[in-house]
Design a protein around this motif. Structure first.
Motif, PDB file in Angstrom:
ATOM      1  N   ALA A   1       0.863  -1.189   0.000  1.00 32.96           N
ATOM      2  CA  ALA A   1       0.000   0.000   0.000  1.00 32.96           C
ATOM      3  C   ALA A   1       0.895   1.233   0.000  1.00 32.96           C
ATOM      4  CB  ALA A   1      -0.893   0.004   1.232  1.00 32.96           C
ATOM      5  N   LYS A   2       0.409   2.332  -0.515  1.00 38.50           N
ATOM      6  CA  LYS A   2       1.198   3.569  -0.613  1.00 38.50           C
ATOM      7  C   LYS A   2       1.802   3.960   0.745  1.00 38.50           C
ATOM      8  CE  LYS A   2       1.450   6.347  -4.024  1.00 38.50           C
ATOM      9  NZ  LYS A   2       2.382   6.226  -5.139  1.00 38.50           N
ATOM     10  N   ALA A   3       1.049   3.794   1.810  1.00 38.78           N
ATOM     11  CA  ALA A   3       1.534   4.166   3.153  1.00 38.78           C
ATOM     12  C   ALA A   3       2.662   3.256   3.639  1.00 38.78           C
ATOM     13  CB  ALA A   3       0.381   4.134   4.150  1.00 38.78           C
ATOM     14  N   GLU A   4       2.819   2.079   3.030  1.00 37.32           N
ATOM     15  CA  GLU A   4       3.860   1.133   3.441  1.00 37.32           C
ATOM     16  C   GLU A   4       5.111   1.197   2.563  1.00 37.32           C
ATOM     17  OE1 GLU A   4       1.649  -2.487   3.161  1.00 37.32           O
ATOM     18  OE2 GLU A   4       0.962  -2.367   5.225  1.00 37.32           O
ATOM     19  N   GLN A   5       5.063   1.929   1.458  1.00 33.38           N
ATOM     20  CA  GLN A   5       6.207   2.024   0.561  1.00 33.38           C
ATOM     21  C   GLN A   5       7.243   2.975   1.145  1.00 33.38           C
ATOM     22  OE1 GLN A   5       4.780   3.118  -3.326  1.00 33.38           O
ATOM     23  NE2 GLN A   5       3.313   1.454  -3.363  1.00 33.38           N
ATOM     24  N   GLU A   6       8.527   2.601   0.982  1.00 29.18           N
ATOM     25  CA  GLU A   6       9.574   3.457   1.529  1.00 29.18           C
ATOM     26  C   GLU A   6      10.879   3.246   0.785  1.00 29.18           C
ATOM     27  OE1 GLU A   6      10.258   2.366   5.589  1.00 29.18           O
ATOM     28  OE2 GLU A   6      10.791   0.309   5.098  1.00 29.18           O
ATOM     29  N   THR A   7      11.767   4.209   0.937  1.00 30.93           N
ATOM     30  CA  THR A   7      13.143   4.105   0.477  1.00 30.93           C
ATOM     31  C   THR A   7      14.010   4.610   1.616  1.00 30.93           C
ATOM     32  OG1 THR A   7      12.534   4.427  -1.829  1.00 30.93           O
ATOM     33  CG2 THR A   7      14.835   4.850  -1.239  1.00 30.93           C
ATOM     34  N   VAL A   8      14.989   3.788   2.017  1.00 31.13           N
ATOM     35  CA  VAL A   8      15.835   4.105   3.162  1.00 31.13           C
ATOM     36  C   VAL A   8      17.297   4.044   2.730  1.00 31.13           C
ATOM     37  CG1 VAL A   8      16.487   3.428   5.499  1.00 31.13           C
ATOM     38  CG2 VAL A   8      14.138   3.093   4.720  1.00 31.13           C
ATOM     39  N   TYR A   9      18.033   5.129   2.998  1.00 29.32           N
ATOM     40  CA  TYR A   9      19.465   5.197   2.714  1.00 29.32           C
ATOM     41  C   TYR A   9      20.215   5.120   4.039  1.00 29.32           C
ATOM     42  CZ  TYR A   9      18.468   7.051  -1.967  1.00 29.32           C
ATOM     43  OH  TYR A   9      18.042   7.217  -3.250  1.00 29.32           O
ATOM     44  N   THR A  10      21.219   4.255   4.113  1.00 21.34           N
ATOM     45  CA  THR A  10      22.039   4.114   5.304  1.00 21.34           C
ATOM     46  C   THR A  10      23.501   4.174   4.883  1.00 21.34           C
ATOM     47  OG1 THR A  10      20.381   2.637   6.242  1.00 21.34           O
ATOM     48  CG2 THR A  10      22.540   2.670   7.308  1.00 21.34           C
TER      49      THR A  10
ATOM     50  N   GLY B   1      32.521   2.865   3.578  1.00 24.74           N
ATOM     51  CA  GLY B   1      32.451   3.967   2.623  1.00 24.74           C
ATOM     52  C   GLY B   1      31.422   3.804   1.520  1.00 24.74           C
ATOM     53  N   TYR B   2      30.338   3.101   1.789  1.00 27.99           N
ATOM     54  CA  TYR B   2      29.288   2.973   0.798  1.00 27.99           C
ATOM     55  C   TYR B   2      27.920   3.231   1.429  1.00 27.99           C
ATOM     56  CZ  TYR B   2      28.639  -1.686   2.821  1.00 27.99           C
ATOM     57  OH  TYR B   2      28.423  -2.718   3.698  1.00 27.99           O
ATOM     58  N   TRP B   3      26.935   3.427   0.566  1.00 30.61           N
ATOM     59  CA  TRP B   3      25.549   3.615   0.999  1.00 30.61           C
ATOM     60  C   TRP B   3      24.784   2.321   0.733  1.00 30.61           C
ATOM     61  CZ3 TRP B   3      23.278   8.073   3.028  1.00 30.61           C
ATOM     62  CH2 TRP B   3      24.097   9.215   3.050  1.00 30.61           C
ATOM     63  N   ARG B   4      24.021   1.885   1.711  1.00 31.07           N
ATOM     64  CA  ARG B   4      23.108   0.754   1.549  1.00 31.07           C
ATOM     65  C   ARG B   4      21.722   1.364   1.350  1.00 31.07           C
ATOM     66  NH1 ARG B   4      23.472  -4.579   3.461  1.00 31.07           N
ATOM     67  NH2 ARG B   4      25.401  -3.921   4.461  1.00 31.07           N
ATOM     68  N   VAL B   5      21.036   0.943   0.302  1.00 35.37           N
ATOM     69  CA  VAL B   5      19.727   1.513  -0.017  1.00 35.37           C
ATOM     70  C   VAL B   5      18.700   0.382  -0.094  1.00 35.37           C
ATOM     71  CG1 VAL B   5      18.402   2.939  -1.605  1.00 35.37           C
ATOM     72  CG2 VAL B   5      20.877   3.292  -1.391  1.00 35.37           C
ATOM     73  N   TYR B   6      17.605   0.530   0.651  1.00 34.92           N
ATOM     74  CA  TYR B   6      16.473  -0.398   0.602  1.00 34.92           C
ATOM     75  C   TYR B   6      15.284   0.366   0.047  1.00 34.92           C
ATOM     76  CZ  TYR B   6      12.229  -2.735   1.998  1.00 34.92           C
ATOM     77  OH  TYR B   6      10.985  -3.304   1.973  1.00 34.92           O
ATOM     78  N   SER B   7      14.528  -0.263  -0.847  1.00 35.17           N
ATOM     79  CA  SER B   7      13.318   0.392  -1.342  1.00 35.17           C
ATOM     80  C   SER B   7      12.228  -0.616  -1.655  1.00 35.17           C
ATOM     81  CB  SER B   7      13.604   1.210  -2.601  1.00 35.17           C
ATOM     82  OG  SER B   7      12.441   1.930  -2.961  1.00 35.17           O
ATOM     83  N   SER B   8      10.998  -0.217  -1.308  1.00 37.10           N
ATOM     84  CA  SER B   8       9.799  -0.947  -1.716  1.00 37.10           C
ATOM     85  C   SER B   8       8.892  -0.020  -2.527  1.00 37.10           C
ATOM     86  CB  SER B   8       9.056  -1.494  -0.487  1.00 37.10           C
ATOM     87  OG  SER B   8       8.673  -0.436   0.369  1.00 37.10           O
TER      88      SER B   8
ATOM     89  N   HIS C   1      11.689   3.683  -7.361  1.00 40.75           N
ATOM     90  CA  HIS C   1      13.033   3.582  -6.802  1.00 40.75           C
ATOM     91  C   HIS C   1      13.586   2.161  -6.943  1.00 40.75           C
ATOM     92  CE1 HIS C   1      12.390   7.359  -4.089  1.00 40.75           C
ATOM     93  NE2 HIS C   1      12.445   7.637  -5.377  1.00 40.75           N
ATOM     94  N   VAL C   2      12.714   1.160  -6.845  1.00 41.12           N
ATOM     95  CA  VAL C   2      13.141  -0.227  -7.066  1.00 41.12           C
ATOM     96  C   VAL C   2      13.731  -0.352  -8.465  1.00 41.12           C
ATOM     97  CG1 VAL C   2      12.342  -2.606  -7.361  1.00 41.12           C
ATOM     98  CG2 VAL C   2      11.558  -1.265  -5.405  1.00 41.12           C
ATOM     99  N   ARG C   3      13.038   0.198  -9.464  1.00 43.24           N
ATOM    100  CA  ARG C   3      13.529   0.122 -10.849  1.00 43.24           C
ATOM    101  C   ARG C   3      14.856   0.857 -11.012  1.00 43.24           C
ATOM    102  NH1 ARG C   3       7.970   0.621 -11.585  1.00 43.24           N
ATOM    103  NH2 ARG C   3       8.076   2.861 -11.906  1.00 43.24           N
ATOM    104  N   GLN C   4      14.992   2.025 -10.388  1.00 47.60           N
ATOM    105  CA  GLN C   4      16.255   2.770 -10.483  1.00 47.60           C
ATOM    106  C   GLN C   4      17.395   2.001  -9.816  1.00 47.60           C
ATOM    107  OE1 GLN C   4      15.884   6.748  -8.984  1.00 47.60           O
ATOM    108  NE2 GLN C   4      14.458   7.368 -10.576  1.00 47.60           N
ATOM    109  N   LEU C   5      17.138   1.426  -8.676  1.00 52.50           N
ATOM    110  CA  LEU C   5      18.176   0.659  -7.988  1.00 52.50           C
ATOM    111  C   LEU C   5      18.593  -0.563  -8.801  1.00 52.50           C
ATOM    112  CD1 LEU C   5      16.918   0.897  -4.323  1.00 52.50           C
ATOM    113  CD2 LEU C   5      19.072   1.777  -5.207  1.00 52.50           C
ATOM    114  N   GLN C   6      17.634  -1.233  -9.420  1.00 49.45           N
ATOM    115  CA  GLN C   6      17.971  -2.391 -10.241  1.00 49.45           C
ATOM    116  C   GLN C   6      18.892  -1.996 -11.393  1.00 49.45           C
ATOM    117  OE1 GLN C   6      13.839  -3.700 -10.851  1.00 49.45           O
ATOM    118  NE2 GLN C   6      14.503  -5.688 -10.049  1.00 49.45           N
TER     119      GLN C   6
END
Length: 71
Positions: free
Chosen positions: A5-14, A20-27, A31-36
């Motif tokens: 659901a829209k309220a459950e979608q997120e993108t998190v950068y850590t 020295g890198y960024w870990r990115v999670y997205s639902s 953003h999923v398509r861009q990360l892929q």
């Protein structure tokens, strides 16, 4: 239609300072398509039909921009 659901979608950068890198999670589907396309994917979550619904990837520091927003 999105799996989450829209309220459950997120993108998190850590940021991982020791490595020295960024870990990115997205639902969030755009953003999923861009990360892929642009990240080193280390985990993929799929639904029952095999459609990718969330990813976790690693990106270089030069792929992240933090800037002062326009007013």
């Amino acid at each position: 239609m999105s799996f989450y659901a829209k309220a459950e979608q997120e993108t998190v950068y850590t940021y991982e300072p020791l490595d020295g890198y960024w870990r990115v999670y997205s639902s969030y589907p755009p953003h999923v398509r861009q990360l892929q396309a642009k990240a080193e994917i280390i985990r993929t979550d799929t639904d029952e039909a095999g459609k990718v619904i969330a990813v976790t990837g690693l990106v270089d520091t030069n792929q992240i921009r933090l800037f002062k927003p326009k007013k």
